[in-house]
Design a protein around this motif. Structure first.
Motif, PDB file in Angstrom:
ATOM      1  N   LEU A  70      59.365  57.439  58.989  1.00 42.16           N
ATOM      2  CA  LEU A  70      60.390  56.995  58.027  1.00 42.16           C
ATOM      3  C   LEU A  70      60.748  55.783  58.721  1.00 42.16           C
ATOM      4  N   THR A  71      61.605  54.768  57.954  1.00 46.55           N
ATOM      5  CA  THR A  71      61.656  54.009  58.456  1.00 46.55           C
ATOM      6  C   THR A  71      63.189  53.735  58.335  1.00 46.55           C
ATOM      7  N   ALA A  72      63.680  52.910  58.973  1.00 42.75           N
ATOM      8  CA  ALA A  72      64.975  52.795  59.573  1.00 42.75           C
ATOM      9  C   ALA A  72      65.461  51.310  59.818  1.00 42.75           C
ATOM     10  N   ARG A  73      66.499  51.064  58.920  1.00 39.70           N
ATOM     11  CA  ARG A  73      66.693  49.718  58.852  1.00 39.70           C
ATOM     12  C   ARG A  73      68.631  49.420  58.751  1.00 39.70           C
ATOM     13  N   ALA A  74      69.480  48.612  59.361  1.00 43.26           N
ATOM     14  CA  ALA A  74      70.584  48.279  60.136  1.00 43.26           C
ATOM     15  C   ALA A  74      71.336  47.742  58.223  1.00 43.26           C
ATOM     16  N   PRO A  75      72.166  48.258  58.300  1.00 46.09           N
ATOM     17  CA  PRO A  75      73.006  48.303  56.738  1.00 46.09           C
ATOM     18  C   PRO A  75      72.932  46.333  57.152  1.00 46.09           C
ATOM     19  N   ARG A  76      73.348  46.115  55.859  1.00 46.24           N
ATOM     20  CA  ARG A  76      74.048  44.514  55.514  1.00 46.24           C
ATOM     21  C   ARG A  76      75.027  44.344  56.211  1.00 46.24           C
ATOM     22  N   ALA A  77      75.204  43.672  56.639  1.00 49.02           N
ATOM     23  CA  ALA A  77      76.868  43.434  57.053  1.00 49.02           C
ATOM     24  C   ALA A  77      77.361  43.110  56.109  1.00 49.02           C
ATOM     25  N   VAL A  78      78.718  44.031  56.126  1.00 49.99           N
ATOM     26  CA  VAL A  78      80.152  43.723  55.113  1.00 49.99           C
ATOM     27  C   VAL A  78      80.595  42.678  54.808  1.00 49.99           C
ATOM     28  N   GLU A  79      80.493  42.045  53.731  1.00 54.06           N
ATOM     29  CA  GLU A  79      81.678  40.261  54.001  1.00 54.06           C
ATOM     30  C   GLU A  79      83.041  41.782  53.843  1.00 54.06           C
ATOM     31  N   ALA A  80      83.659  40.463  54.966  1.00 54.00           N
ATOM     32  CA  ALA A  80      85.396  40.907  54.717  1.00 54.00           C
ATOM     33  C   ALA A  80      85.730  40.420  53.106  1.00 54.00           C
ATOM     34  N   ALA A  81      86.602  40.987  52.111  1.00 51.93           N
ATOM     35  CA  ALA A  81      87.241  40.931  51.317  1.00 51.93           C
ATOM     36  C   ALA A  81      87.339  39.261  50.847  1.00 51.93           C
ATOM     37  N   SER A  82      86.424  38.531  50.487  1.00 53.30           N
ATOM     38  CA  SER A  82      86.569  36.724  49.955  1.00 53.30           C
ATOM     39  C   SER A  82      86.892  37.206  48.663  1.00 53.30           C
ATOM     40  N   ALA A  83      86.827  35.327  48.608  1.00 53.26           N
ATOM     41  CA  ALA A  83      88.662  35.453  47.647  1.00 53.26           C
ATOM     42  C   ALA A  83      87.106  35.936  46.186  1.00 53.26           C
ATOM     43  N   ALA A  84      85.470  35.636  45.894  1.00 56.37           N
ATOM     44  CA  ALA A  84      84.845  35.903  44.767  1.00 56.37           C
ATOM     45  C   ALA A  84      85.179  37.806  44.740  1.00 56.37           C
ATOM     46  N   ASN A  85      84.888  38.271  45.578  1.00 55.81           N
ATOM     47  CA  ASN A  85      85.359  40.217  45.432  1.00 55.81           C
ATOM     48  C   ASN A  85      86.605  40.422  45.200  1.00 55.81           C
ATOM     49  N   ARG A  86      86.988  39.176  45.613  1.00 52.07           N
ATOM     50  CA  ARG A  86      88.922  39.544  45.128  1.00 52.07           C
ATOM     51  C   ARG A  86      89.061  39.289  43.646  1.00 52.07           C
ATOM     52  N   GLU A  87      88.658  38.496  42.800  1.00 51.03           N
ATOM     53  CA  GLU A  87      88.269  37.778  41.604  1.00 51.03           C
ATOM     54  C   GLU A  87      87.681  39.476  40.692  1.00 51.03           C
ATOM     55  N   VAL A  88      86.259  39.444  41.752  1.00 46.80           N
ATOM     56  CA  VAL A  88      85.549  40.804  40.377  1.00 46.80           C
ATOM     57  C   VAL A  88      87.036  41.599  40.832  1.00 46.80           C
ATOM     58  N   LEU A  89      87.393  42.614  41.757  1.00 52.19           N
ATOM     59  CA  LEU A  89      87.730  43.376  42.298  1.00 52.19           C
ATOM     60  C   LEU A  89      88.871  43.447  41.000  1.00 52.19           C
ATOM     61  N   GLU A  90      89.943  42.246  40.795  1.00 51.80           N
ATOM     62  CA  GLU A  90      91.461  42.178  40.457  1.00 51.80           C
ATOM     63  C   GLU A  90      90.817  42.316  38.614  1.00 51.80           C
TER      64      GLU A  90
END
Length: 122
Positions: free
Chosen positions: A92-112
């Motif tokens: 088995l391999t294990a890797r840490a999850p990628r850091a979740v970015e805080a809602a950025s302007a780009a993410n907000r635009e996509v969600l909207e």
């Protein structure tokens, strides 16, 4: 031994969870609840038991530790010990999850945009 020997339809699991990990409660590999684990295709040299085999079956794709725990119906501490055993055997391999970015302007635009699309369909 078959898995049916350890399960009862009404009672559930007949083996106490910490028996599965031989009483161990601390994994030798550090895991976060969201650590992604995945089977490597390497089979452990020694037979670790049916629970380890079940874990490997659940990890054919990257899956978070918490999901493995839920699907195995085991406490997270026990699940982490099983996963740690498999990492040590290179199954088995294990890797840490990628850091979740805080809602950025780009993410907000996509969600909207998605929200606007959903509203348009109603």
């Amino acid at each position: 031994m078959t898995d049916e020997m350890f399960l009862d339809e009404e009672a559930g699991r007949l083996v106490r969870p910490f028996t599965v990990s031989n009483g161990r409660t601390r994994p030798s590999t550090p895991f976060d609840l969201l650590t992604l684990v995945m089977a490597t295709g390497v089979q452990p040299i020694t037979d670790l038991g049916p629970d380890h085999d079940m874990v490997l079956g659940l990890c054919v794709r990257p899956v978070p530790v918490v999901e493995v725990s839920a699907r195995m119906n085991l406490p997270v501490a026990v699940t982490k010990v099983l996963l740690s055993d498999l990492v040590q055997h290179e199954a088995l391999t294990a890797r840490a999850p990628r850091a979740v970015e805080a809602a950025s302007a780009a993410n907000r635009e996509v969600l909207e945009a998605v929200l606007d699309g959903l509203r348009a369909r109603l």
